[in-house]
Design a protein around this motif. Structure first.
Motif, PDB file in Angstrom:
ATOM      1  N   THR A  35       0.856  -1.175   0.000  1.00  0.00           N
ATOM      2  CA  THR A  35       0.000   0.000   0.000  1.00  0.00           C
ATOM      3  C   THR A  35       0.900   1.235   0.000  1.00  0.00           C
ATOM      4  O   THR A  35       2.107   1.145   0.267  1.00  0.00           O
ATOM      5  N   ALA A  36       0.319   2.380  -0.270  1.00  0.00           N
ATOM      6  CA  ALA A  36       1.101   3.623  -0.286  1.00  0.00           C
ATOM      7  C   ALA A  36       1.725   3.895   1.077  1.00  0.00           C
ATOM      8  O   ALA A  36       2.887   4.312   1.170  1.00  0.00           O
ATOM      9  N   SER A  37       0.984   3.651   2.138  1.00  0.00           N
ATOM     10  CA  SER A  37       1.534   3.909   3.475  1.00  0.00           C
ATOM     11  C   SER A  37       2.636   2.917   3.815  1.00  0.00           C
ATOM     12  O   SER A  37       3.642   3.282   4.443  1.00  0.00           O
ATOM     13  N   GLU A  38       2.495   1.662   3.410  1.00  0.00           N
ATOM     14  CA  GLU A  38       3.553   0.669   3.641  1.00  0.00           C
ATOM     15  C   GLU A  38       4.808   1.041   2.860  1.00  0.00           C
ATOM     16  O   GLU A  38       5.920   0.935   3.390  1.00  0.00           O
ATOM     17  N   ALA A  39       4.628   1.489   1.625  1.00  0.00           N
ATOM     18  CA  ALA A  39       5.769   1.892   0.798  1.00  0.00           C
ATOM     19  C   ALA A  39       6.487   3.092   1.415  1.00  0.00           C
ATOM     20  O   ALA A  39       7.713   3.165   1.392  1.00  0.00           O
ATOM     21  N   ALA A  40       5.726   4.011   1.981  1.00  0.00           N
ATOM     22  CA  ALA A  40       6.316   5.202   2.582  1.00  0.00           C
ATOM     23  C   ALA A  40       7.140   4.872   3.826  1.00  0.00           C
ATOM     24  O   ALA A  40       8.169   5.494   4.082  1.00  0.00           O
ATOM     25  N   GLU A  41       6.707   3.882   4.594  1.00  0.00           N
ATOM     26  CA  GLU A  41       7.431   3.557   5.828  1.00  0.00           C
ATOM     27  C   GLU A  41       8.495   2.475   5.638  1.00  0.00           C
ATOM     28  O   GLU A  41       9.318   2.262   6.523  1.00  0.00           O
ATOM     29  N   LEU A  42       8.523   1.830   4.487  1.00  0.00           N
ATOM     30  CA  LEU A  42       9.480   0.741   4.265  1.00  0.00           C
ATOM     31  C   LEU A  42      10.941   1.179   4.397  1.00  0.00           C
ATOM     32  O   LEU A  42      11.717   0.479   5.060  1.00  0.00           O
ATOM     33  N   PRO A  43      11.369   2.295   3.820  1.00  0.00           N
ATOM     34  CA  PRO A  43      12.785   2.672   3.987  1.00  0.00           C
ATOM     35  C   PRO A  43      13.220   2.801   5.453  1.00  0.00           C
ATOM     36  O   PRO A  43      14.307   2.348   5.824  1.00  0.00           O
ATOM     37  N   GLN A  44      12.373   3.364   6.285  1.00  0.00           N
ATOM     38  CA  GLN A  44      12.716   3.486   7.708  1.00  0.00           C
ATOM     39  C   GLN A  44      12.749   2.119   8.379  1.00  0.00           C
ATOM     40  O   GLN A  44      13.615   1.850   9.210  1.00  0.00           O
ATOM     41  N   ARG A  45      11.838   1.246   8.018  1.00  0.00           N
ATOM     42  CA  ARG A  45      11.837  -0.108   8.588  1.00  0.00           C
ATOM     43  C   ARG A  45      13.101  -0.855   8.200  1.00  0.00           C
ATOM     44  O   ARG A  45      13.677  -1.582   9.011  1.00  0.00           O
ATOM     45  N   ILE A  46      13.541  -0.659   6.959  1.00  0.00           N
ATOM     46  CA  ILE A  46      14.776  -1.306   6.509  1.00  0.00           C
ATOM     47  C   ILE A  46      15.963  -0.741   7.281  1.00  0.00           C
ATOM     48  O   ILE A  46      16.814  -1.494   7.762  1.00  0.00           O
ATOM     49  N   ARG A  47      16.033   0.591   7.422  1.00  0.00           N
ATOM     50  CA  ARG A  47      17.134   1.207   8.182  1.00  0.00           C
ATOM     51  C   ARG A  47      17.182   0.678   9.610  1.00  0.00           C
ATOM     52  O   ARG A  47      18.257   0.389  10.135  1.00  0.00           O
ATOM     53  N   THR A  48      16.037   0.558  10.240  1.00  0.00           N
ATOM     54  CA  THR A  48      15.970   0.058  11.612  1.00  0.00           C
ATOM     55  C   THR A  48      16.465  -1.385  11.690  1.00  0.00           C
ATOM     56  O   THR A  48      17.241  -1.741  12.586  1.00  0.00           O
ATOM     57  N   ALA A  49      16.030  -2.210  10.753  1.00  0.00           N
ATOM     58  CA  ALA A  49      16.457  -3.611  10.732  1.00  0.00           C
ATOM     59  C   ALA A  49      17.953  -3.722  10.475  1.00  0.00           C
ATOM     60  O   ALA A  49      18.648  -4.515  11.132  1.00  0.00           O
ATOM     61  N   VAL A  50      18.466  -2.933   9.538  1.00  0.00           N
ATOM     62  CA  VAL A  50      19.903  -2.970   9.234  1.00  0.00           C
ATOM     63  C   VAL A  50      20.710  -2.524  10.452  1.00  0.00           C
ATOM     64  O   VAL A  50      21.724  -3.137  10.794  1.00  0.00           O
ATOM     65  N   ALA A  51      20.262  -1.486  11.124  1.00  0.00           N
ATOM     66  CA  ALA A  51      20.966  -1.019  12.327  1.00  0.00           C
ATOM     67  C   ALA A  51      21.037  -2.127  13.374  1.00  0.00           C
ATOM     68  O   ALA A  51      22.082  -2.335  14.000  1.00  0.00           O
ATOM     69  N   ALA A  52      19.936  -2.843  13.556  1.00  0.00           N
ATOM     70  CA  ALA A  52      19.920  -3.940  14.524  1.00  0.00           C
ATOM     71  C   ALA A  52      20.848  -5.070  14.084  1.00  0.00           C
ATOM     72  O   ALA A  52      21.571  -5.649  14.905  1.00  0.00           O
ATOM     73  N   LEU A  53      20.851  -5.383  12.789  1.00  0.00           N
ATOM     74  CA  LEU A  53      21.726  -6.446  12.282  1.00  0.00           C
ATOM     75  C   LEU A  53      23.195  -6.068  12.428  1.00  0.00           C
ATOM     76  O   LEU A  53      24.021  -6.906  12.810  1.00  0.00           O
ATOM     77  N   VAL A  54      23.524  -4.823  12.135  1.00  0.00           N
ATOM     78  CA  VAL A  54      24.909  -4.364  12.279  1.00  0.00           C
ATOM     79  C   VAL A  54      25.321  -4.424  13.744  1.00  0.00           C
ATOM     80  O   VAL A  54      26.411  -4.901  14.083  1.00  0.00           O
ATOM     81  N   GLN A  55      24.456  -3.958  14.625  1.00  0.00           N
ATOM     82  CA  GLN A  55      24.772  -3.994  16.064  1.00  0.00           C
ATOM     83  C   GLN A  55      24.986  -5.422  16.543  1.00  0.00           C
ATOM     84  O   GLN A  55      25.888  -5.690  17.337  1.00  0.00           O
ATOM     85  N   GLN A  56      24.179  -6.333  16.035  1.00  0.00           N
ATOM     86  CA  GLN A  56      24.310  -7.744  16.403  1.00  0.00           C
ATOM     87  C   GLN A  56      25.674  -8.288  15.947  1.00  0.00           C
ATOM     88  O   GLN A  56      26.339  -9.006  16.691  1.00  0.00           O
ATOM     89  N   GLN A  57      26.092  -7.919  14.740  1.00  0.00           N
ATOM     90  CA  GLN A  57      27.386  -8.365  14.231  1.00  0.00           C
ATOM     91  C   GLN A  57      28.526  -7.777  15.056  1.00  0.00           C
ATOM     92  O   GLN A  57      29.485  -8.484  15.395  1.00  0.00           O
ATOM     93  N   VAL A  58      28.428  -6.496  15.379  1.00  0.00           N
ATOM     94  CA  VAL A  58      29.455  -5.838  16.196  1.00  0.00           C
ATOM     95  C   VAL A  58      29.536  -6.508  17.568  1.00  0.00           C
ATOM     96  O   VAL A  58      30.625  -6.808  18.059  1.00  0.00           O
ATOM     97  N   ALA A  59      28.381  -6.765  18.165  1.00  0.00           N
ATOM     98  CA  ALA A  59      28.359  -7.394  19.491  1.00  0.00           C
ATOM     99  C   ALA A  59      28.964  -8.798  19.454  1.00  0.00           C
ATOM    100  O   ALA A  59      29.591  -9.236  20.426  1.00  0.00           O
ATOM    101  N   THR A  60      28.810  -9.472  18.332  1.00  0.00           N
ATOM    102  CA  THR A  60      29.375 -10.807  18.169  1.00  0.00           C
ATOM    103  C   THR A  60      30.883 -10.747  17.983  1.00  0.00           C
ATOM    104  O   THR A  60      31.595 -11.689  18.288  1.00  0.00           O
ATOM    105  N   GLY A  61      31.373  -9.609  17.482  1.00  0.00           N
ATOM    106  CA  GLY A  61      32.799  -9.437  17.283  1.00  0.00           C
ATOM    107  C   GLY A  61      33.227  -9.528  15.832  1.00  0.00           C
ATOM    108  O   GLY A  61      34.415  -9.585  15.541  1.00  0.00           O
TER     109      GLY A  61
END
Length: 84
Positions: A35-61
């Protein structure tokens, strides 16, 4: 040979687990059913997920982190999207 006692001097290849809600949205994007609203919020959802994945990798070493392919549903669809 470079050594480290603090980090794992490597990266990984492939997808890392992403939140189910993001997976659903990326599949919808691939199918053209967002939907238009889902498309509008998708970039932020991706950024949030990537930030969490990067943090997880950093925490793992892991020394060389990446996005875990959070925004991509699969290699073949990613290639098709890049060629468009």
């Amino acid at each position: 040979m470079q050594r480290s006692a603090d980090r794992i001097l490597t990266t990984h290849v492939g997808s890392l687990p992403r939140p189910a809600t993001l997976t659903d949205a990326v599949v919808k994007r691939d199918r053209g059913t967002l939907t238009a609203s889902e498309a509008a919020e998708l970039p932020q959802r991706i950024r949030t997920a990537v930030a969490a994945l990067v943090q997880q990798q950093v925490a793992t070493g892991i020394a060389v982190v990446n996005d875990g392919e959070a925004s991509k549903i699969g290699y073949s669809t990613y290639v098709r999207a890049r060629r468009s």
